[in-house]
Write an enzyme that holds these catalytic residues in place. Sequence first.
Site: not given
Ligand code: HSE
Length: 371
Positions: A10, A12, A135, A162, A193, A267, A274
């Site tokens: 259930r 993600m 991933c 990522q 504007p 990130r 990614h």
């Molecule tokens: N550890 C990865 C991330 C995702 O934080 O983007 C899972 O593999």
Amino acid sequence: MARVAFIGWRGMVGSVLMDRMIAEKDFHGYEPIFYTTSQVGQKGPEIGLDIPPLLDAYDITDLGQADIIVTCQGSDHTKDVYPRLRKDGWKGYWIDASSALRMQDDSIIILDPVNKDVIEKGLRQGIKNFIGGNCTVSLMLMAVGGLFRHNLVKWVSSMTYQAASGAGAKNMRELVEQMAFIGQASQNLLDNPATAALELDTRVLETLHSEGFPKEVFGYPLAASLLPWIDAPMENGQSREEWKGFAETNKILQIKKPIPIDGICVRVSSMRCHSQGLTMKLKKDLPVDEITEIIGNANEWVKVIPNSKEETLGHLTPAAVTGRLEVPVGRIRKMNLGEKYLTCFTVGDQLLWGAAEPIRRMLKITLEHLS
Ligand code: HSE
């Protein structure tokens, strides 16, 4: 008929797995049983079959009857249930999206378009634990696995971009909340504007640092910023995500003399794709055309994007790739550093090849092995 237990269907990754299995008509030829950590007795997912009510995902007597357990429930559940099952004498196949058992000697990291030989050898030798990879690592290997397969790679440096989804469902939601918060705080300036860009910048910055800015999950602003640290610190100064690049790539490919892989994992504010900029030193000075052919022929899903501005911006972005199984690789060229230095950029859906798809395919491979 094999009995297959599904846990964590259930969440993600589990939901993406269910969608993919339904799309591929995977629910046949075995008995699927669904488990829950919180809703025992309730109705299971709609998979086009009559299935019994949900069973308890902590009940090892019941789980112990499964020939195969497929779990996307996460590491905490695996650490609780898996050792108890094995201690109780369970001999079935454990297929897991979480990292809990990934580096164990009796586990294989699964990415069959890249390491089917390793998986099949493992099955023949009686390995029972098949674990989805990190991933970023999986997407990197889907993209440039051909170069590893041809023994061309001396080392790799991977700079990652990522998506929020890699951190979890709540993080995706918080990213959008952050964007909305910034949008609302800036709206009156956008309405005019004549607002100067620097005035807008000041408003955004004030908003990022303001009291009510939503950052409970990430801890910091990601929208209009980035976070150059993913996961826990390691003793050598790497983040754990960076450490996985080396450890998992070499384990997936079962390379005898490990290939150095390192970089910085960041990130960014994409939702579920990614991206990675790769620098590679090759063992041979091959022409770019030959390298491109090796990359593009490695599997059914890798897709070479010509190194033009239009093709790149049209096809090599999270916005273009989300929800797709193709793994595009572009910006392929030799670098000023020397003829053996190659660079490329790749994007992949973190929830598909980065999570659910290797699990879905491993279930099919295991069922074939058992038949
Ligand atoms: N550890 C990865 C991330 C995702 O934080 O983007 C899972 O593999």
